[in-house]
Scaffold this active site. Structure first.
Site, PDB file in Angstrom:
ATOM      1  N   ASP A 116      -0.066   8.999   1.097  1.00 27.23           N
ATOM      2  CA  ASP A 116       0.456  10.352   0.853  1.00 27.23           C
ATOM      3  C   ASP A 116       1.921  10.424   0.413  1.00 27.23           C
ATOM      4  O   ASP A 116       2.772   9.726   0.963  1.00 27.23           O
ATOM      5  CB  ASP A 116       0.396  11.187   2.136  1.00 27.23           C
ATOM      6  N   TRP A 124       0.827  -1.216   0.000  1.00 24.29           N
ATOM      7  CA  TRP A 124       0.000   0.000   0.000  1.00 24.29           C
ATOM      8  C   TRP A 124       0.853   1.255   0.000  1.00 24.29           C
ATOM      9  O   TRP A 124       1.854   1.323   0.725  1.00 24.29           O
ATOM     10  CB  TRP A 124      -0.871  -0.026   1.244  1.00 24.29           C
ATOM     11  N   SER A 134       2.287  11.122   8.000  1.00 20.39           N
ATOM     12  CA  SER A 134       2.851  12.033   6.997  1.00 20.39           C
ATOM     13  C   SER A 134       3.694  13.168   7.567  1.00 20.39           C
ATOM     14  O   SER A 134       3.495  13.599   8.708  1.00 20.39           O
ATOM     15  CB  SER A 134       1.720  12.637   6.172  1.00 20.39           C
TER      16      SER A 134
HETATM   17  C1  FRU Z   1      -3.902  11.841   4.668  1.00 23.27           C
HETATM   18  C2  FRU Z   1      -3.586  11.100   5.957  1.00 23.27           C
HETATM   19  C3  FRU Z   1      -2.759  11.978   6.860  1.00 23.27           C
HETATM   20  C4  FRU Z   1      -2.035  10.977   7.706  1.00 23.27           C
HETATM   21  C5  FRU Z   1      -1.796   9.829   6.745  1.00 23.27           C
HETATM   22  C6  FRU Z   1      -1.871   8.472   7.377  1.00 23.27           C
HETATM   23  O1  FRU Z   1      -4.156  11.015   3.578  1.00 23.27           O
HETATM   24  O2  FRU Z   1      -4.792  10.697   6.566  1.00 23.27           O
HETATM   25  O3  FRU Z   1      -3.492  12.914   7.597  1.00 23.27           O
HETATM   26  O4  FRU Z   1      -0.830  11.502   8.206  1.00 23.27           O
HETATM   27  O5  FRU Z   1      -2.783   9.949   5.741  1.00 23.27           O
HETATM   28  O6  FRU Z   1      -1.419   7.477   6.516  1.00 23.27           O
END
Ligand code: FRU
Length: 493
Positions: free
Chosen positions: A44, A41, A107
């Site tokens: 971001d 998978w 992220s």
């Molecule tokens: C956005 C998010 C972020 C988080 C990450 C988790 O797509 O939800 O806010 O840090 O993905 O994978």
């Protein structure tokens, strides 16, 4: 001790990738020129940076299978943002502040400091009192192997912000100070919080950069703040703002007061598969952004993440786009010029009048680029229909509806899997021509119009036998001019 846990977790994940990558590589649905992870998978884009002569992309990653879980940071480098070399994973959950099984290293961003590459990320944990998200630091001397800072976390949620709604730090430097913007929620309204630091380790709250009054949702994920021309841009991915998934605000920013006065808002993309973009600067000064080509289960239109999990993977990045400011303060998002190096089998036509249904050739009909303009003065039809990836009784229908001034991309008959119609308003008043630019890859379509201000990115899991392009006009004729079509060299398989 904890250093060893991270190493152990990285090695375990790396072994998994090495064992599976050749099988996953042959997946039928894998993209030809969009960035993907080797296995498992991806969500971001994280830590995008040009560092020591290479583009570095990091990404939210679960290398084990094609669903979100226990987040690691993947890592790859490139000279042209098209051909990638995968490096060892950069971060794995290992510490009390980032080791929750339904959390991990969330992220964040990258920046160069003291000759080292720093990563600022959100650690997520849950020690029985609910989820806690904190901002944490890791660094590397060689740009490949990272170590987490012993003093982590460096920043906790301020009072009034729930500990589970404080994440996605984006860091930049201005003069001799570092700045960080973080997504947050207060009283169920979204906020972008601005912090300052001299060393990336000690952070002081500076200001609320912008906040929602309800119209932009209850939480902003992955906020980013950067200059384009003489204006500043705040972009974010709102939770709770209906079908809007990526919003930008443009205006003036004052480093003395930390005040951002915005006066224009817009959407980066109206498609179903564009989320959490992050920006970075190319060595020639271009401001570039990359989004994640998928969506979350909490979005109102969401059905699922697509069938690619069956092949052991899920997720790709959208094409890298250059951000440009127009005179009226709206932004253009233009696919990077490097993409032209992938063009092959060019075919060009000066003009084409469309009325009855007809076909058009672009590359192999699966992986292609198609560009043209609609001459609106020589067009009297009510709408222009462009069916992409047609075959086996299926198609994805792009409709330029002049009568209702609407562009729509219909996935209901795309692949027997996807659903929904993404829609946006077209601004046609006073226009002589409407530009259209399309990139098709194995499992996605990106459509750009109106000077790259009206864009739709949608995943389409069409088989390779769906390789025809059909066009027709309703209620009159449509004149296309300056038609260019290309096949695309493969570069990400
Ligand atoms: C956005 C998010 C972020 C988080 C990450 C988790 O797509 O939800 O806010 O840090 O993905 O994978």
């Amino acid at each position: 001790m904890s250093k060893e846990i991270m190493l152990r977790n990285l090695e375990k994940a790396q072994r998994e990738i090495d064992e599976k990558k050749d099988i996953v590589k042959n997946g039928r649905m894998r993209q030809h020129y969009h960035f993907m992870a080797q296995t498992g998978w991806l969500n971001d884009p994280n830590g995008l940076i040009y560092y020591k002569g290479k583009y570095h992309f990091f990404f939210q990653h679960n290398p084990y299978y094609g669903f979100w879980d226990y987040m690691h940071w993947g890592h790859a480098v490139s000279d042209d943002m098209l051909h990638w070399e995968y490096l060892p994973l950069a971060l794995a959950p290992s510490e009390s502040y980032d080791d929750h099984m339904r959390g991990g290293c969330f992220s964040g961003s990258a920046i160069e400091h003291d000759g080292k590459l720093f990563l600022i990320f959100t650690g997520t944990t849950n020690d029985g009192k609910g989820f806690e998200q904190t901002q944490c630091v890791a660094w590397s001397e060689d740009g490949i192997h990272f170590e987490k800072y012993e003093g982590n976390p460096v920043l906790r949620a301020p009072e009034g912000v729930p500990t589970y709604q404080f994440r996605d730090p984006k860091v930049w430097k201005h003069e001799d100070t570092y700045y960080m913007v973080c997504g947050a929620s207060r009283d169920n309204m979204a906020q972008a919080l601005l912090y300052r630091s001299k060393d990336l380790l000690h952070w002081d709250f500076f200001n609320v950069l912008a906040e929602s009054r309800g119209e932009w949702g209850y939480m902003w994920e992955c906020p980013d703040f950067y200059p384009v021309g003489d204006q500043y841009v705040l972009m974010f991915s709102p939770m709770g703002a209906g079908e809007r998934t990526v919003v930008y605000l443009t205006g003036d920013f004052d480093y003395e007061t930390g005040k951002f006065v915005w006066n224009k808002s817009g959407e980066i993309d109206w498609g179903y598969d564009y989320y959490a973009p992050q920006s970075f600067v190319a060595p020639d000064g271009r401001r570039l952004i990359v989004g994640w080509a998928n969506a979350w289960d909490w979005m109102p239109f969401w059905k699922d993440w697509g069938p690619t999990y069956k092949e052991g993977w899920c997720g790709s990045f959208n094409l890298v786009r250059e951000v440009r400011m127009t005179k009226d303060g709206t932004l253009q998002f233009v696919p990077i010029r490097e993409l032209k190096t992938l063009r092959k089998d060019a075919s060009k036509q000066d003009a084409l009048v469309v009325q009855e249904e007809m076909g058009l050739q672009a590359g192999d009909g699966v992986s292609f680029e198609l560009k043209f303009k609609i001459n609106l003065e020589e067009t009297d039809a009510e709408s222009f229909v462009l069916d992409l990836r047609c075959g086996a009784g299926k198609r994805t229908r792009c409709m330029f509806d002049f009568k209702h001034a609407e562009l729509s991309v219909d996935r209901n008959e795309s692949d027997g899997w996807s659903e929904g119609v993404s829609r946006s308003a077209m601004f046609l008043k006073g226009k002589k021509e409407l530009d259209v630019h399309i990139f098709s890859d194995q499992s996605s379509l990106e459509i750009f119009t109106d000077d790259y201000r009206n864009n739709h990115a949608n995943n389409v899991f069409a088989g390779s036998e769906q390789n025809q392009i059909r066009l027709f006009a309703c209620g009159g004729r449509v004149t296309l001019v300056d038609i260019e079509a290309y096949g695309m060299e493969e570069c990400s398989r």
